[in-house]
Design a protein around this motif. Structure first.
Motif, PDB file in Angstrom:
ATOM      1  N   GLU A   2       0.833  -1.203   0.000  1.00 45.32           N
ATOM      2  CA  GLU A   2       0.000   0.000   0.000  1.00 45.32           C
ATOM      3  C   GLU A   2       0.868   1.255   0.000  1.00 45.32           C
ATOM      4  OE1 GLU A   2      -4.041   1.794   1.033  1.00 45.32           O
ATOM      5  OE2 GLU A   2      -3.468  -0.180   0.327  1.00 45.32           O
ATOM      6  N   GLN A   5      -0.408   7.548   1.856  1.00 44.64           N
ATOM      7  CA  GLN A   5      -0.989   8.809   1.383  1.00 44.64           C
ATOM      8  C   GLN A   5      -0.066   9.965   1.738  1.00 44.64           C
ATOM      9  OE1 GLN A   5      -3.710  10.053  -0.050  1.00 44.64           O
ATOM     10  NE2 GLN A   5      -5.177   8.394  -0.204  1.00 44.64           N
ATOM     11  N   ASP A  89      -8.725  10.610  -7.958  1.00 46.17           N
ATOM     12  CA  ASP A  89     -10.033  10.229  -7.466  1.00 46.17           C
ATOM     13  C   ASP A  89     -11.068  10.332  -8.591  1.00 46.17           C
ATOM     14  OD1 ASP A  89      -8.742   9.937  -5.096  1.00 46.17           O
ATOM     15  OD2 ASP A  89      -9.501  11.747  -4.178  1.00 46.17           O
ATOM     16  N   THR A 108     -13.920   3.236  -5.950  1.00 46.13           N
ATOM     17  CA  THR A 108     -12.832   2.926  -5.011  1.00 46.13           C
ATOM     18  C   THR A 108     -12.805   3.939  -3.868  1.00 46.13           C
ATOM     19  OG1 THR A 108     -11.598   2.155  -6.921  1.00 46.13           O
ATOM     20  CG2 THR A 108     -10.366   2.402  -4.868  1.00 46.13           C
ATOM     21  N   ALA A 111     -15.580   3.306  -1.462  1.00 44.42           N
ATOM     22  CA  ALA A 111     -15.405   2.102  -0.648  1.00 44.42           C
ATOM     23  C   ALA A 111     -14.280   2.274   0.365  1.00 44.42           C
ATOM     24  CB  ALA A 111     -15.126   0.911  -1.559  1.00 44.42           C
ATOM     25  N   LYS A 112     -13.158   2.845  -0.107  1.00 43.81           N
ATOM     26  CA  LYS A 112     -11.969   2.919   0.736  1.00 43.81           C
ATOM     27  C   LYS A 112     -12.072   4.002   1.809  1.00 43.81           C
ATOM     28  CE  LYS A 112      -7.406   3.287  -0.473  1.00 43.81           C
ATOM     29  NZ  LYS A 112      -6.400   3.568  -1.513  1.00 43.81           N
ATOM     30  N   HIS A 113     -12.726   5.120   1.468  1.00 39.65           N
ATOM     31  CA  HIS A 113     -12.757   6.259   2.393  1.00 39.65           C
ATOM     32  C   HIS A 113     -14.170   6.552   2.871  1.00 39.65           C
ATOM     33  CE1 HIS A 113      -8.587   7.165   1.478  1.00 39.65           C
ATOM     34  NE2 HIS A 113      -8.869   7.016   0.203  1.00 39.65           N
ATOM     35  N   SER A 114     -14.945   5.526   3.061  1.00 43.51           N
ATOM     36  CA  SER A 114     -16.334   5.731   3.473  1.00 43.51           C
ATOM     37  C   SER A 114     -16.393   6.580   4.749  1.00 43.51           C
ATOM     38  CB  SER A 114     -16.980   4.363   3.730  1.00 43.51           C
ATOM     39  OG  SER A 114     -18.317   4.565   4.102  1.00 43.51           O
TER      40      SER A 114
END
Lengths: 369, 239
Positions: A2, A5, A89, A108, A111-114
């Protein structure tokens, strides 16, 4: 593995911005947001440490002037970062991806940053027939409602997303509605203007990032830091207003002297925005400084409160030339005529009472004449 | 010389607070309309000078705001007096909740407006139609205070205008508020035309001294009307 960020600071440093310029930017933002001096440190820290905001940026019924404004911010750091990196994004105008890849990117993020990502919207949403605005086979309404569900907040850029702008002007053929009218349960920040001032947009993003919560809003959901004062109250021509010095036509002596544009239809007295303070294009000027009246572009329904060059708006349903004064004067004359007519009729119909002749219902007599 | 003898009774209809309210209200409305028109379309008589010489437009606005505060508190006072005052100034006159009031409204329309019948209207204070119109003007007063203070709230830290700030988002912003404020002003002007005319009309037709009643408070009312009123209310008004 990963990929970690990167923070805003790392991004801008990577782009070649000096630390000095970075600090200048943070100080400017703190001033725009009305923070005290300790706020500068908070902003610096936030931009240095926090990973950048995941953003999904939609374009619905609009002209992209908000994006255009944003990339012309006088301190372009935020714009560069948000817009350049947003292509990772989702941003329909600027992203590199298209088709399935674009849809994939957007899914994405959701889903990833809900619960963490911000939905930014340019444009109004048609409700008369949802099909008026479709992207990837789905309507604007469906897309927005789905994306807003797990968002941290929704930012409505510009008058379209905040109040419907020209699409929602009468008769509003597409049934265009602003964001806050079609979604519920999420905070909506209305960043008003057509377009909003770039630095105001940047300020909202910086606030969201620094404090992790939405800025203080007024009753119309506009950030108070930028929309709590009228253009009129911050106008450098205000002294002319109070002195009763007005431009009477665009080519008169008053216009040359920089008198108040109130009588030329300036909507400054009814418009809440930061144009008089932050100004436009790196603080160079703003409409009134350029000799043009404010058209009130950060107010709901400013298209319907026209004409632009007339102080008193026309009255809906009476034609575009008809002001409240014309309607009022007409009604006043009609009333005066009606009253005069009534007075004449009274002298005819009520002559018995007037000449004191007793009528049948009363026993009053008139003994001495 | 023409004269007539009819049994009349003097009735104290408008108490001093009502009369004070009336004239203060009139002066406020005149001041507000004049300054309002100037604010809406300022004349260009100082042009050619520099801004630091004068402040006349600011003064006009200041007068408008002072008159507005006076108007507002005067209106609040009148509302209070609708509960504290005599039977002619009570709030029950103004809201037609009773059948008899609606009947009287129809009668007044027939007798005084259309003039198709000539029966006498027995009311001593306001007749039922006048009361209803006053009630509507009270609503306009309220709306005018709401819209006026709503606009004023943007430039004030005082709690009173702030209480009215909520009207601005309801009407979508200051633009709509200003427009409504301007339209309602014409309501005042049209009301004034009809009001003054009808005072003249009633004094001309009925000769009960309705004009001077707002100065002295007393009206001349036919004896039989007063007696009937006394029988209905069960009180003796004779002093």
């Amino acid at each position: 593995m990963e990929h970690k960020q990167r923070s805003f600071y790392e991004e801008v440093r990577g782009e070649g911005t000096s630390r000095r310029d970075f600090l200048k930017f943070c100080t400017t933002m703190a001033a725009f947001l009305g923070l005290e001096s300790s706020g500068v440190g908070q902003i610096v820290k936030a931009l240095e440490t926090k990973p950048r905001l995941p953003v999904i940026w939609f374009h619905f019924q609009e002209c992209t002037c908000c994006s255009e404004s944003f990339i012309r911010a006088s301190h372009p750091i935020v714009a560069t970062i948000v817009l350049d990196k947003i292509s990772l994004d989702y941003q329909e105008t600027l992203m590199a991806a298209s088709g399935y890849q674009a849809e994939e990117a957007y899914k994405t993020v959701m889903a990833k940053h809900s619960g963490e990502y911000i939905v930014m919207v340019e444009g109004s949403i048609p409700t008369e027939n949802e099909a008026y605005c479709c992207i990837g086979g789905r309507s604007a309404l469906q897309i927005l409602q789905e994306a807003a569900k797990n968002a941290m907040a929704v930012v409505a850029w510009g008058n379209c997303a905040s109040a419907g702008c020209v699409q929602a002007a009468k008769p509003n053929p597409t049934g265009a509605k602003p964001v806050h009218k079609v979604i519920s349960g999420k905070p909506v920040i209305n960043v008003q203007g057509c377009p909003p001032i770039a630095d105001v947009m940047a300020g909202v993003v910086v606030h969201l990032l620094t404090f992790g919560r939405i800025p203080q809003l007024d009753e119309l959901n506009r950030p108070k830091a930028f929309y709590s004062r009228r253009v009129h109250d911050t106008c450098y021509r205000r002294a002319n207003f109070d002195a009763g010095l007005f431009v009477e036509s665009f080519d008169d002596e008053g216009a040359k002297k920089g008198y108040c544009l109130y009588k030329m239809g300036c909507k400054g007295p009814v418009t809440y925005n930061s144009c008089g303070i932050i100004k436009w294009n790196d603080g160079i000027s703003y409409p009134i400084q350029s000799g043009h009246p404010c058209i009130g572009c950060s107010e709901e329904g400013f298209w319907d409160n026209g004409p632009f060059y007339q102080h008193l708006p026309s009255v809906a349903g009476f034609g575009i030339e008809t002001t409240a004064d014309k309607v009022g004067l007409g009604l006043g004359i009609a009333t005066a005529v009606g009253v005069a007519g009534h007075a004449i009729v009274t002298n005819i119909r009520k002559h018995r009472e007037l000449s004191n002749v007793p009528d049948k219902s009363s026993e009053i007599e008139n003994p001495k004449v | 010389m023409r004269s007539r003898t009819i049994p009349m009774r003097e009735v104290y209809v408008w108490e001093l607070p009502v009369r004070m309210y009336h004239w203060v209200n009139m002066m406020c409305v005149i001041a507000l309309c004049i300054t309002g028109f100037i604010i809406g379309n300022p004349p260009a008589f100082m042009n050619g000078t520099e801004a630091y010489f004068n402040y006349w437009f600011g003064t006009v606005r200041f007068v408008h705001f002072i008159a507005a505060f006076l108007f507002f508190f005067n209106f609040i006072f009148r509302t209070y007096w609708g509960f504290a005052g005599n039977e002619f100034s009570r709030w029950t006159n103004f809201i037609p909740l009773k059948r008899s009031q609606w009947k009287e409204i129809v009668d007044v329309i027939k007798v005084d407006i259309l003039q198709v019948t000539h029966q006498k209207i027995d009311s001593i204070g306001h007749n039922a139609l006048a009361s209803l119109v006053y009630f509507i003007t009270f609503l306009i007063f309220l709306l005018q205070c709401l819209t006026g203070f709503g606009m004023y709230s943007a430039m004030s830290k005082s709690f009173l205008p702030k209480m009215f700030a909520w009207i601005v988002p309801v009407l979508g912003g200051d633009m709509g508020v200003r427009q409504l404020h301007h339209i309602l002003m014409w309501g005042f002007i049209i009301f004034a035309i009809v009001h003054v005319y009808l005072v003249f009309y009633h004094d001309y037709i009925e000769r009960r001294g309705v004009t001077s009643s707002m100065i002295g408070g007393w009206k001349f009312i036919e004896e039989d009307v007063v007696e009937r009123h006394e029988a209905e209310t069960g009180e003796n008004t004779k002093c």
